[in-house]
Enzyme design. Structure first.
Site, mmCIF file in Angstrom:
data_model
loop_
_atom_site.group_PDB
_atom_site.id
_atom_site.type_symbol
_atom_site.label_atom_id
_atom_site.label_comp_id
_atom_site.label_asym_id
_atom_site.label_seq_id
_atom_site.Cartn_x
_atom_site.Cartn_y
_atom_site.Cartn_z
ATOM 1 N N GLY A 23 -4.723 8.384 5.382
ATOM 2 C CA GLY A 23 -3.807 9.411 5.878
ATOM 3 C C GLY A 23 -2.666 9.639 4.898
ATOM 4 N N ASP A 28 2.445 -0.188 12.300
ATOM 5 C CA ASP A 28 1.241 -0.777 11.709
ATOM 6 C C ASP A 28 1.047 -2.237 12.128
ATOM 7 O OD1 ASP A 28 0.722 1.590 10.442
ATOM 8 O OD2 ASP A 28 1.471 0.954 8.489
ATOM 9 N N ARG A 79 -6.770 -2.696 10.455
ATOM 10 C CA ARG A 79 -5.748 -3.524 11.112
ATOM 11 C C ARG A 79 -6.292 -4.173 12.387
ATOM 12 N NH1 ARG A 79 -1.917 -3.101 7.516
ATOM 13 N NH2 ARG A 79 -1.404 -1.062 6.681
ATOM 14 N N SER A 100 7.550 10.173 11.424
ATOM 15 C CA SER A 100 6.433 9.951 10.506
ATOM 16 C C SER A 100 6.894 9.992 9.053
ATOM 17 C CB SER A 100 5.341 11.003 10.734
ATOM 18 O OG SER A 100 4.436 10.990 9.645
ATOM 19 N N ARG A 116 -7.947 13.007 12.560
ATOM 20 C CA ARG A 116 -6.504 12.792 12.722
ATOM 21 C C ARG A 116 -5.715 14.095 12.516
ATOM 22 N NH1 ARG A 116 -5.179 7.512 9.340
ATOM 23 N NH2 ARG A 116 -3.149 7.840 10.316
ATOM 24 N N LYS A 171 0.834 -1.213 0.000
ATOM 25 C CA LYS A 171 0.000 0.000 0.000
ATOM 26 C C LYS A 171 0.868 1.263 0.000
ATOM 27 C CE LYS A 171 -2.789 0.694 3.750
ATOM 28 N NZ LYS A 171 -2.796 2.072 4.247
ATOM 29 N N SER A 172 1.863 1.313 0.853
ATOM 30 C CA SER A 172 2.707 2.521 0.936
ATOM 31 C C SER A 172 3.448 2.760 -0.370
ATOM 32 C CB SER A 172 3.735 2.375 2.062
ATOM 33 O OG SER A 172 3.094 2.449 3.296
ATOM 34 N N LYS A 176 -4.087 6.785 14.790
ATOM 35 C CA LYS A 176 -4.187 5.998 13.550
ATOM 36 C C LYS A 176 -5.670 5.917 13.153
ATOM 37 C CE LYS A 176 0.133 5.266 12.914
ATOM 38 N NZ LYS A 176 0.804 5.908 11.798
HETATM 39 C C1 S3P Z 1 2.621 5.288 6.108
HETATM 40 C C2 S3P Z 1 3.264 5.735 7.210
HETATM 41 C C3 S3P Z 1 2.852 5.416 8.585
HETATM 42 C C4 S3P Z 1 1.909 4.226 8.621
HETATM 43 C C5 S3P Z 1 0.848 4.322 7.583
HETATM 44 C C6 S3P Z 1 1.464 4.377 6.194
HETATM 45 C C7 S3P Z 1 3.120 5.686 4.789
HETATM 46 O O1 S3P Z 1 2.190 6.547 9.129
HETATM 47 O O2 S3P Z 1 1.329 4.093 9.887
HETATM 48 O O3 S3P Z 1 -0.007 3.191 7.645
HETATM 49 O O4 S3P Z 1 2.751 5.085 3.766
HETATM 50 O O5 S3P Z 1 3.906 6.651 4.753
HETATM 51 P P1 S3P Z 1 2.994 7.757 9.833
HETATM 52 O O6 S3P Z 1 3.951 8.249 8.840
HETATM 53 O O7 S3P Z 1 1.978 8.774 10.193
HETATM 54 O O8 S3P Z 1 3.634 7.139 11.018
#
Ligand code: S3P
Length: 426
Positions: free
Chosen positions: A93, A313, A386, A166, A121, A21-22, A340
């Protein structure tokens, strides 16, 4: 929707997961910035990534789906168009924060919104650094979404030390930094996932224990090919299920092995997990390969503060694994869990209380001990994918099974979760 799970007797077979996903969010955004066609193989099919895709289409990017790949036809530097509607980032997010970094540099106005959960958030974490860069970005509601972004003449380079670990904040600044000739530097005291740096091929150096990522308009991307490895954060549920089910073995194929994402595997191995990792290849600095998992006996160990951002996560499923491991589970220094998709400290504690366990909740974590007294638990998901997947796995491990209320939220990251579970267990 309530889903009832029976105890699983055996896990077996091979599992191929949709793209991480990221990495998918970033591959889409970076392809949209580039001029011409980028080819993305194994893009995530999650609702979160769908949100990024929809927003990019709204700002004028053509996206073509064919069987084996997604083609993103980018318009190049400043090639986006003003959206006619608000950009709704749904539950994601990553979409809201990364896209805001890009939108902050455009010469049109935009408004970024999200669903009920995302609208609770914190967004100040990106507003602050983007404002330091000269962006005209503000919250329309108490530092939360919606965000109003107005055109800026010219952004300026900054050196920014992240006040919280983050990857989303880091990425918002790095993406905005692509529009500036001078070099922007983001400094991290603890590592977070590094996909933005990888896919943009940024210069990253370590100095006095600080990680410094540098970006400028020289790093503005070109169209290219991406292979998005399987989502390691989706794999972990099946890994834990295999470890804790007798006579089980599972092979997870072509999954992301990026070192900023595998800390949960390292932790499980230290807890006694029989996990073998085989690297196969890398593309755009993103490594991938196969993971071999076997039933194991686990024991709880101390979780060090520095790795928390790298397992953030995975904490829900690691907490579930810990219930079936020897010793007590304790997590602290993890207050980020409270902001989250749900307040994950509360969500986890409430479900553990439902199970009849002894739970102590702290501001920045919790501990769990005792025996599960409730033989027919009915877990809640708190609209959090999750939490839904972690307690589905726990239900599959309990003698008399369990039920999970709100199971539909799994689609946020892995709409195939129940199918994968069915195909790989008996
Ligand atoms: C993510 C970063 C993390 C993670 C989120 C995905 C990303 O959040 O918890 O599920 O893809 O950059 P944070 O950067 O707010 O910690």
């Amino acid at each position: 929707m309530i889903h009832k799970f029976d105890k699983i007797k055996k896990v077996s077979g091979n599992l191929s997961l949709a793209g991480d996903k990221s990495i998918s969010h970033r591959a889409l955004i970076i392809s949209a910035l580039a001029k011409g066609k980028s080819y993305l193989k194994n893009l995530s099919i999650s609702e979160d990534v769908r949100a990024t895709l929809n927003c990019l289409q709204q700002i004028g990017i053509e996206i073509i789906f064919n069987k084996n790949q997604t083609i993103v036809n980018g318009n190049g530097f400043k090639g986006f168009k003003k959206p006619s509607l608000n950009l709704n980032t749904g539950n994601s997010g990553t979409t809201a924060r990364l896209l805001s970094g890009v939108l902050a540099a455009q010469n049109f106005e935009s408004t970024v919104t999200g669903d009920f959960s995302l609208s609770k958030r914190p967004m100040n974490r990106i507003i602050e650094p983007l404002k330091l860069m000269g962006a005209q970005i503000s919250s329309l509601h108490k530092d939360k979404l919606p965000l109003q972004i107005n055109p800026t003449e010219k952004l300026k380079a900054i050196t920014y030390q992240l006040p919280i670990a983050s990857a989303q904040v880091k990425s918002a600044v790095l993406l905005a930094g692509l529009y500036i000739e001078e070099t922007t530097q983001v400094i991290e005291l603890t590592p977070t996932r590094n996909h933005t740096e990888n896919l943009l091929n940024l210069n990253v150096r370590i100095s006095e224990n600080k990680i410094i990522s540098c970006v400028s308009s020289k790093n503005y991307p070109e169209a290219k090919e991406y292979f998005i490895p399987g989502d390691i954060s989706s794999a972990i549920y099946f890994i834990v299920l295999t470890l804790l089910t007798k006579n089980s073995e599972l092979i997870i194929e072509n999954v992301s092995l990026n070192k900023t994402r595998t800390a949960a595997l390292d932790l499980l191995m230290k807890m006694g997990a029989k996990i073998n990792i085989e690297f196969s290849d890398e593309l755009n600095r993103e490594e991938y390969g196969n993971i071999y998992v076997e039933s194991s006996e686990l024991k709880n160990i101390k979780i060090e503060n520095e790795i928390i951002p790298l397992i953030i996560d995975e904490i829900p499923i690691l907490a579930v694994a810990s219930l079936l491991a020897d010793g007590e589970f304790k997590i602290s220094n993890a207050s980020e869990l409270r902001v989250k998709e749900s307040d994950r400290i509360k969500s986890l504690c409430q479900n553990f209380i439902e199970l009849g366990l002894n739970v102590a909740e702290y501001d920045d974590g919790f501990s769990v001990s005792g025996e599960a007294k409730n033989r027919k638990p009915n877990f809640k998901c708190f609209d959090d994918h999750r939490i839904a997947m972690a307690f589905s796995i726990l239900s599959c491990l309990l003698k008399k099974g369990g039920s999970v209320e709100g199971i539909e939220s799994i689609a946020i990251s892995n709409p195939d979760f129940l199918r994968h579970l069915k195909e790989n267990s008996s």
